[in-house]
Design a protein around this motif. Structure first.
Motif, PDB file in Angstrom:
ATOM      1  N   SER A  27      39.866  12.325  -3.420  1.00 15.38           N
ATOM      2  CA  SER A  27      39.761  11.539  -2.186  1.00 15.38           C
ATOM      3  C   SER A  27      38.365  10.958  -1.983  1.00 15.38           C
ATOM      4  CB  SER A  27      40.143  12.397  -0.967  1.00 15.38           C
ATOM      5  OG  SER A  27      39.299  13.530  -0.858  1.00 15.38           O
ATOM      6  N   THR A  28      37.392  11.376  -2.789  1.00 12.94           N
ATOM      7  CA  THR A  28      36.036  10.829  -2.707  1.00 12.94           C
ATOM      8  C   THR A  28      35.503  10.613  -4.118  1.00 12.94           C
ATOM      9  OG1 THR A  28      34.898  12.973  -2.792  1.00 12.94           O
ATOM     10  CG2 THR A  28      35.620  12.179  -0.611  1.00 12.94           C
ATOM     11  N   PRO A  29      34.463   9.790  -4.265  1.00 17.43           N
ATOM     12  CA  PRO A  29      33.854   9.620  -5.588  1.00 17.43           C
ATOM     13  C   PRO A  29      33.389  10.939  -6.200  1.00 17.43           C
ATOM     14  CG  PRO A  29      33.135   7.862  -4.150  1.00 17.43           C
ATOM     15  CD  PRO A  29      33.907   8.820  -3.282  1.00 17.43           C
ATOM     16  N   PHE A  30      32.860  11.849  -5.382  1.00 16.67           N
ATOM     17  CA  PHE A  30      32.412  13.134  -5.924  1.00 16.67           C
ATOM     18  C   PHE A  30      33.587  13.938  -6.464  1.00 16.67           C
ATOM     19  CE2 PHE A  30      31.651  17.720  -5.343  1.00 16.67           C
ATOM     20  CZ  PHE A  30      30.629  17.885  -6.268  1.00 16.67           C
ATOM     21  N   VAL A  34      34.052  15.275 -10.376  1.00 19.25           N
ATOM     22  CA  VAL A  34      34.352  16.647 -10.775  1.00 19.25           C
ATOM     23  C   VAL A  34      35.650  16.702 -11.572  1.00 19.25           C
ATOM     24  CG1 VAL A  34      34.948  18.957  -9.947  1.00 19.25           C
ATOM     25  CG2 VAL A  34      33.091  17.677  -8.854  1.00 19.25           C
ATOM     26  N   ALA A  35      36.669  16.012 -11.090  1.00 17.43           N
ATOM     27  CA  ALA A  35      37.972  16.044 -11.757  1.00 17.43           C
ATOM     28  C   ALA A  35      37.900  15.472 -13.167  1.00 17.43           C
ATOM     29  CB  ALA A  35      39.005  15.284 -10.931  1.00 17.43           C
ATOM     30  N   VAL A  36      37.194  14.372 -13.327  1.00 22.55           N
ATOM     31  CA  VAL A  36      37.083  13.763 -14.655  1.00 22.55           C
ATOM     32  C   VAL A  36      36.264  14.658 -15.586  1.00 22.55           C
ATOM     33  CG1 VAL A  36      36.317  11.748 -15.972  1.00 22.55           C
ATOM     34  CG2 VAL A  36      37.320  11.437 -13.718  1.00 22.55           C
ATOM     35  N   THR A  37      35.221  15.275 -15.065  1.00 25.97           N
ATOM     36  CA  THR A  37      34.435  16.208 -15.866  1.00 25.97           C
ATOM     37  C   THR A  37      35.292  17.367 -16.351  1.00 25.97           C
ATOM     38  OG1 THR A  37      32.422  15.652 -14.610  1.00 25.97           O
ATOM     39  CG2 THR A  37      32.400  17.693 -15.879  1.00 25.97           C
ATOM     40  N   LEU A  54      40.745  24.130  -5.437  1.00 25.30           N
ATOM     41  CA  LEU A  54      39.287  24.096  -5.277  1.00 25.30           C
ATOM     42  C   LEU A  54      38.839  23.190  -4.139  1.00 25.30           C
ATOM     43  CD1 LEU A  54      36.335  24.576  -6.248  1.00 25.30           C
ATOM     44  CD2 LEU A  54      36.686  22.666  -7.845  1.00 25.30           C
ATOM     45  N   PHE A  55      39.327  21.946  -4.113  1.00 25.19           N
ATOM     46  CA  PHE A  55      38.791  20.961  -3.171  1.00 25.19           C
ATOM     47  C   PHE A  55      38.983  21.307  -1.692  1.00 25.19           C
ATOM     48  CE2 PHE A  55      39.050  17.395  -6.575  1.00 25.19           C
ATOM     49  CZ  PHE A  55      37.827  17.815  -7.097  1.00 25.19           C
ATOM     50  N   PRO A  56      40.082  21.950  -1.287  1.00 25.84           N
ATOM     51  CA  PRO A  56      40.165  22.344   0.128  1.00 25.84           C
ATOM     52  C   PRO A  56      39.092  23.360   0.530  1.00 25.84           C
ATOM     53  CG  PRO A  56      42.364  22.298  -0.855  1.00 25.84           C
ATOM     54  CD  PRO A  56      41.375  22.162  -1.983  1.00 25.84           C
ATOM     55  N   VAL A  57      38.552  24.068  -0.447  1.00 25.53           N
ATOM     56  CA  VAL A  57      37.523  25.071  -0.188  1.00 25.53           C
ATOM     57  C   VAL A  57      36.128  24.506  -0.414  1.00 25.53           C
ATOM     58  CG1 VAL A  57      36.600  27.315  -0.920  1.00 25.53           C
ATOM     59  CG2 VAL A  57      39.075  26.954  -0.794  1.00 25.53           C
ATOM     60  N   ALA A  58      35.971  23.743  -1.503  1.00 24.77           N
ATOM     61  CA  ALA A  58      34.660  23.200  -1.880  1.00 24.77           C
ATOM     62  C   ALA A  58      34.839  21.841  -2.539  1.00 24.77           C
ATOM     63  CB  ALA A  58      33.945  24.165  -2.825  1.00 24.77           C
ATOM     64  N   LYS A  73      34.276  29.342 -11.467  1.00 24.25           N
ATOM     65  CA  LYS A  73      35.148  29.722 -12.586  1.00 24.25           C
ATOM     66  C   LYS A  73      36.493  30.258 -12.092  1.00 24.25           C
ATOM     67  CE  LYS A  73      31.597  30.942 -16.021  1.00 24.25           C
ATOM     68  NZ  LYS A  73      31.022  32.066 -16.817  1.00 24.25           N
ATOM     69  N   ASP A  74      36.476  30.961 -10.991  1.00 26.66           N
ATOM     70  CA  ASP A  74      37.713  31.537 -10.466  1.00 26.66           C
ATOM     71  C   ASP A  74      38.745  30.450 -10.150  1.00 26.66           C
ATOM     72  OD1 ASP A  74      36.847  34.129 -10.669  1.00 26.66           O
ATOM     73  OD2 ASP A  74      36.131  34.247  -8.591  1.00 26.66           O
ATOM     74  N   TYR A  75      38.260  29.263  -9.780  1.00 28.68           N
ATOM     75  CA  TYR A  75      39.176  28.172  -9.435  1.00 28.68           C
ATOM     76  C   TYR A  75      39.616  27.358 -10.647  1.00 28.68           C
ATOM     77  CZ  TYR A  75      38.243  28.880  -4.469  1.00 28.68           C
ATOM     78  OH  TYR A  75      38.167  29.419  -3.201  1.00 28.68           O
TER      79      TYR A  75
END
Length: 217
Positions: A27-30, A34-37, A54-58, A73-75
């Motif tokens: 939903s954002t460039p950041f 992260v997703a592409v990485t 992950l994203f709903p938390v961080a 790593k847990d996510y």
């Protein structure tokens, strides 16, 4: 392959999918960065399963940095190479926080610069191309294994490695198609021009493709 045939191929792909986009959830460039990485040597489906948790938390550099490497790593532990990816993403967050205080990082802003993106750990040319294209609308062409295969198999743009294919595509793809050609080719390679046995019988560009070993599928 001649120019007219290339244009017809691109026109058919465009007509079949006028508004293509990535299959990664963001939903954002950041979040996209992260997703592409995380997607290197992993499927988009697998990445989405991890980032949907992950994203709903961080979903900002500060929140992911605060998770720590082990927390991250847990996510993402279901994704291949998650150890090195967690370290790279965490380091990238630290760099963004330190070097880009002028950006609204809490709203998912990232630098709109190839040089700045490629300076982040885990971000190479392909990842930067995807982010610049999808988040910022640059006419970049990120060449992955799907696009490399389709470009060489069809003879749309031939090259011995991904860099050469990218250079050829940038040269031969008309400006009107450059924005979306990355998505058309990756989706075509993912679902139709698949690696082991291309589905030529279901292909909308079969009559234009110069691949000699066509199948009836």
């Amino acid at each position: 392959m001649n120019k007219n045939k290339r244009i017809e191929i691109l026109t058919r792909l465009r007509d079949d999918n006028p508004n293509p986009t990535t299959e990664l959830n963001f939903s954002t460039p950041f979040e996209l960065l992260v997703a592409v990485t995380l997607s290197a040597q992993a499927t988009d489906v697998g990445v989405n399963k991890a980032t949907d948790k992950l994203f709903p938390v961080a979903n900002t550099p500060k929140k992911i940095f605060d998770l720590g490497v082990d927390g991250l790593k847990d996510y993402i532990k279901t994704i291949g190479l998650f150890n090195s990816k967690a370290q790279n993403v965490h380091k990238a967050c630290a760099i963004l926080l330190e070097q880009y205080p002028q950006l609204d990082l809490d709203q998912g802003e990232i630098p709109e610069s190839r040089e700045a993106l490629e300076a982040l750990p885990g971000v190479g040319r392909k990842t930067a191309n995807v982010v610049l294209n999808t988040a910022f609308g640059w006419p970049t062409i990120a060449v992955d294994t799907h696009i490399f295969r389709v470009s060489n198999r069809t003879k749309l743009a031939m090259g011995k490695n991904v860099d050469l294919v990218e250079q050829k595509l940038l040269k031969v793809v008309p400006k009107a198609f450059k924005q979306d050609v990355h998505h058309w080719l990756i989706l075509h390679g993912r679902y139709t021009c698949v690696a082991r046995k291309p589905r030529c019988g279901a292909c909308i560009i079969e009559d234009l493709c110069e691949f000699k070993e066509k199948t009836s599928d």
